[in-house]
Scaffold this active site. Structure first.
Site, PDB file in Angstrom:
ATOM      1  N   LEU A   1       6.185   8.585  12.584  1.00 45.12           N
ATOM      2  CA  LEU A   1       7.142   9.483  11.936  1.00 45.12           C
ATOM      3  C   LEU A   1       7.752  10.461  12.949  1.00 45.12           C
ATOM      4  O   LEU A   1       7.024  11.159  13.657  1.00 45.12           O
ATOM      5  CB  LEU A   1       6.400  10.279  10.850  1.00 45.12           C
ATOM      6  CG  LEU A   1       7.230  11.328  10.102  1.00 45.12           C
ATOM      7  CD1 LEU A   1       8.297  10.677   9.265  1.00 45.12           C
ATOM      8  CD2 LEU A   1       6.324  12.195   9.253  1.00 45.12           C
ATOM      9  N   ASP A   2       9.055  10.524  13.015  1.00 43.66           N
ATOM     10  CA  ASP A   2       9.756  11.488  13.877  1.00 43.66           C
ATOM     11  C   ASP A   2       9.387  11.324  15.350  1.00 43.66           C
ATOM     12  O   ASP A   2       9.430  12.289  16.120  1.00 43.66           O
ATOM     13  CB  ASP A   2       9.454  12.932  13.452  1.00 43.66           C
ATOM     14  CG  ASP A   2       9.833  13.195  12.011  1.00 43.66           C
ATOM     15  OD1 ASP A   2      10.679  12.463  11.483  1.00 43.66           O
ATOM     16  OD2 ASP A   2       9.290  14.133  11.421  1.00 43.66           O
ATOM     17  N   GLU A   3       9.025  10.122  15.746  1.00 44.24           N
ATOM     18  CA  GLU A   3       8.524   9.943  17.101  1.00 44.24           C
ATOM     19  C   GLU A   3       9.366   8.984  17.944  1.00 44.24           C
ATOM     20  O   GLU A   3       9.014   8.697  19.065  1.00 44.24           O
ATOM     21  CB  GLU A   3       7.082   9.421  17.063  1.00 44.24           C
ATOM     22  CG  GLU A   3       6.058  10.440  16.629  1.00 44.24           C
ATOM     23  CD  GLU A   3       5.748  11.459  17.720  1.00 44.24           C
ATOM     24  OE1 GLU A   3       5.839  11.138  18.911  1.00 44.24           O
ATOM     25  OE2 GLU A   3       5.407  12.598  17.353  1.00 44.24           O
TER      26      GLU A   3
END
Lengths: 280, 280, 280, 280
Positions: free
Chosen positions: C223-225
């Site tokens: 996530l969000d990476e």
């Protein structure tokens, strides 16, 4: 019933003005939410903006009391928080208009767009998607004065609070400007006062600048010379030709214009001669 | 023994130039570390910068081979990675000078400061803390030409690669500029071409701009008109008077100047007419 | 017939790669318009992007010749300049979607929007003004997996080049991400890696930051990476609560997303592990 | 004799506070030059800063009168415009220290640097050029606590108003922080809360961000967690490795730190829990 009001005062500076104004508000049972003041040292002039909640019935008393305690040259404006009515002028470029239409559609502009008026019909279909009237007033076969007269008549129909030039590429006559004094907001596609006049991106390209910008300002008689409301810039480099600079500049133009309108419509901007005071 | 070199080429554009240059480097056993090219469409001119590692002995062959394959108008410059020699001119303001002295002292400038020359002695003590010679050449009782002659003589003593005007507040004559063509770098305290000339912060204040800036540029005959190397800006507002804008601007000036010097001293800047091409 | 092509190459680094590639292009009569290269020192990997004009018939020869001279691990992609096909996923917020619809409508996006897919019908009317199909796939009464299956099926119908998450507020499963590897672009409403996860503006407000931002990135399993494509920021201050920060952030989000899409659709972005290389 | 004073008040919010404070000032013959207020809605707390001119003799009356009219939890601070006394802690990096030494030397810092204290002697010679005492307190062969004790003793000798950590690379114990509560200002080399902890530029490089930044904050018990005073950022790209990002970051660090000190020393910053309120 409590409502939110904005009070704008400007007058010659003297000792005790904040005390006097807040005293009137306090005696009238109003509660200040936000307060901003500034004294222009150049002309020793005082500017104050107060957002407060209070009974609607108190409005007249507040104004009457303020008149008693403030210097005789004071301008006092007290307004409810409500949407402004605007008319937008455009030519052929869509980016500022589409930004404003979208924001208004989603209730993010703090304004009702009463109409879009243009010397071309290029943006008519797009505007009408948003159920906003579009008036096409061609300048063909008309003198500048005759065309402007028709534009003015078209605007006046709507009695707007503000006229927004969202890339309206015609030069305005002094008569036009006087008609809507301090009510015309323009977006200029350069970081004024650099590149006044036509084709600023071409000028910027030819000068080889490393930054371009945009300026939103009130319009007065001098071309590109009115009080600046907001400015912003973006970096450019040698790889970008005038057309690419113009493209990059569009993002800044629409951002600066809608930001300027936000603060004007929220009564956060005073005009003081050729400058603005912005309480944002 | 392998060394790092920078190759700068500019010439009329034609098909295959990158291939031809990289072919020469490859045949000479050089290894390209970084390569940048640009073709100016206005004058159909090709610019290329290659950083490569190679045997020192190969230098002459590389240049000779490049001359064979490149158009006859090609400029070819091949340099080792080494510090530039500079002379700094100042008047009374310290902020750009102190920035450069400090960077040089801590080996962060890519330049040797050979001397500081000034028409005032204001900054002498400070400069000498850094063990840099300071020459005070007063303009008192001298004509502009006579004073400049003394300044030029002082500079020439040091045979610098570049002359840096770090807030040198005297207007230069064309003779001076010609003497050090494309070797004089100036920091101008405005976002050029806005506010050309004297007192730009006063001008900015009076125009009521919302952003001020600084510009580093090569100096040519026209005042404030040479090729721009770097620019940067900061926001200002109505609360700041001309003096406060100037103070805020100093941070930007020293940043823009030292950034411009970094890219010039790293051979990352081509001058093309009145513009620069910057490969950063 | 001459056309414009973009060639993207990445492979293990070795001496002479630029020479070898430009040699093939030169022998095939192609003319390089713009060339960018970069070697990642971490993994000793070479990246090159060439924009060139050449005969369409030459394409197969160029690719065959490049395969002969480049290392065996080379990825070679050669594409015509043409619009990408995209599908946009949204939830309820309009600002990114309306930006993309407007740009596509005025031919400024370099992409065809094939469809908008959402777990709400909030933006259906608005989308359809632009004559773009809108598929409402509610998540009500469905497991995450079952809902995603329907979303994937809806996307696959259109076989898009890219899937754009324009404020799609559902967490994606690894299966979804794998299905469209390096083809999903998300706009995250913070300056990553600050404020990963939900409610970044609330987090930003509570941390008392003075700047907020937005990040466009490719989506991978974390996530969000994923690899960051573009970021931008705006100043905020103590006066702004979480809602006002979010409002200010929207302008940055839509700007960052459309800027990221511009460079991705122009084939200016390489993904290298968890990073991007951007030749803009 | 008229002097300039700054009055800082914070207390529970209630109706009429601005009126009450300005009333006291007006009755005491003071003239407000600049006034700022803010109410934090989260904790219903009122903050006010007034710059005013008045008779020195009036100070005690003003404070006594304010105590009568303000809520019992009010903090009232009244100070003359004068330089703060500071001690600077450094390790080996010079850029923030040299910025502060230079500004103080040219009277641009609004502070007297009483001493520089360090766990290395690296910057001793440089500091002493400015005639500022340098205390070298090595941490070698000492426990963290024992070393800190010596540092605290060294600081206390000077009884400074503020302790500035200008790239002091040691982690502080809670005891140290308590000793100088809300008086320690640190510059952190990242855009907090991104990249908390060690090696933020290495972290930024590995995450592939497109922007890096710096944060000046008050220090409290949690590492990198205190109230943020100022932040700023610069763009970076894939070409920059961790070392080059760190170099670029230094310009931002020294700018952010000296800007934060300017507003703190001008009494423009309130600390409210883990946040600041900045009236700049």
């Amino acid at each position: 019933m409590e409502e939110i009001f904005t009070l704008l005062i400007d007058c010659s500076d003297e000792k005790g003005l904040i005390y006097k104004v807040t005293s009137v508000l306090y005696q009238s049972g109003c509660n200040i939410i936000r307060n901003d003041e500034y004294v222009s040292q150049e002309d020793v002039h005082f500017f104050m903006r107060s957002e407060f909640s209070g009974q609607s019935a108190m409005v007249h008393t507040v104004i009457a009391e303020l008149k008693k305690v403030l210097p005789p040259d004071a301008h006092i404006r007290l307004s409810r928080k409500e949407k402004r009515n605007i008319v937008i002028l455009v030519t052929k470029e869509h980016h500022c208009l589409s930004e404003l239409l979208t924001r208004a559609h989603f209730n993010e502009l703090n304004a009702n767009i009463l109409a879009v008026i243009s010397n071309y019909d290029t943006l008519q279909n797009f505007t009408e998607k948003f159920n906003i009237p579009y008036q096409y007033v061609s300048h063909q076969d008309l003198s500048r004065e005759a065309h402007e007269e028709k534009i003015v008549a078209a605007i006046k129909q709507y009695a707007p609070d503000y006229v927004v030039l969202a890339k309206y590429m015609r030069i305005l006559t002094p008569a036009f400007v006087q008609e809507f004094e301090n009510k015309i907001i323009n977006i200029h596609h350069s970081f004024l006062p650099a590149f006044i006049g036509a084709n600023p991106y071409r000028q910027a390209f030819e000068r080889g600048v490393k930054i371009v910008g945009a300026t939103a300002h009130f319009v007065n008689n001098q071309l590109d010379e009115g009080p600046i409301i907001a400015q912003s810039v973006i970096p450019v480099d040698h790889r970008q030709d005038a057309a690419e600079m113009a493209l990059a500049g569009k993002d800044i133009e629409k951002y600066v214009l809608s930001n300027a309108l936000r603060i004007v419509f929220d009564d956060k901007v005073f005009v003081n001669g050729n400058k603005t005071i912005v309480f944002d």
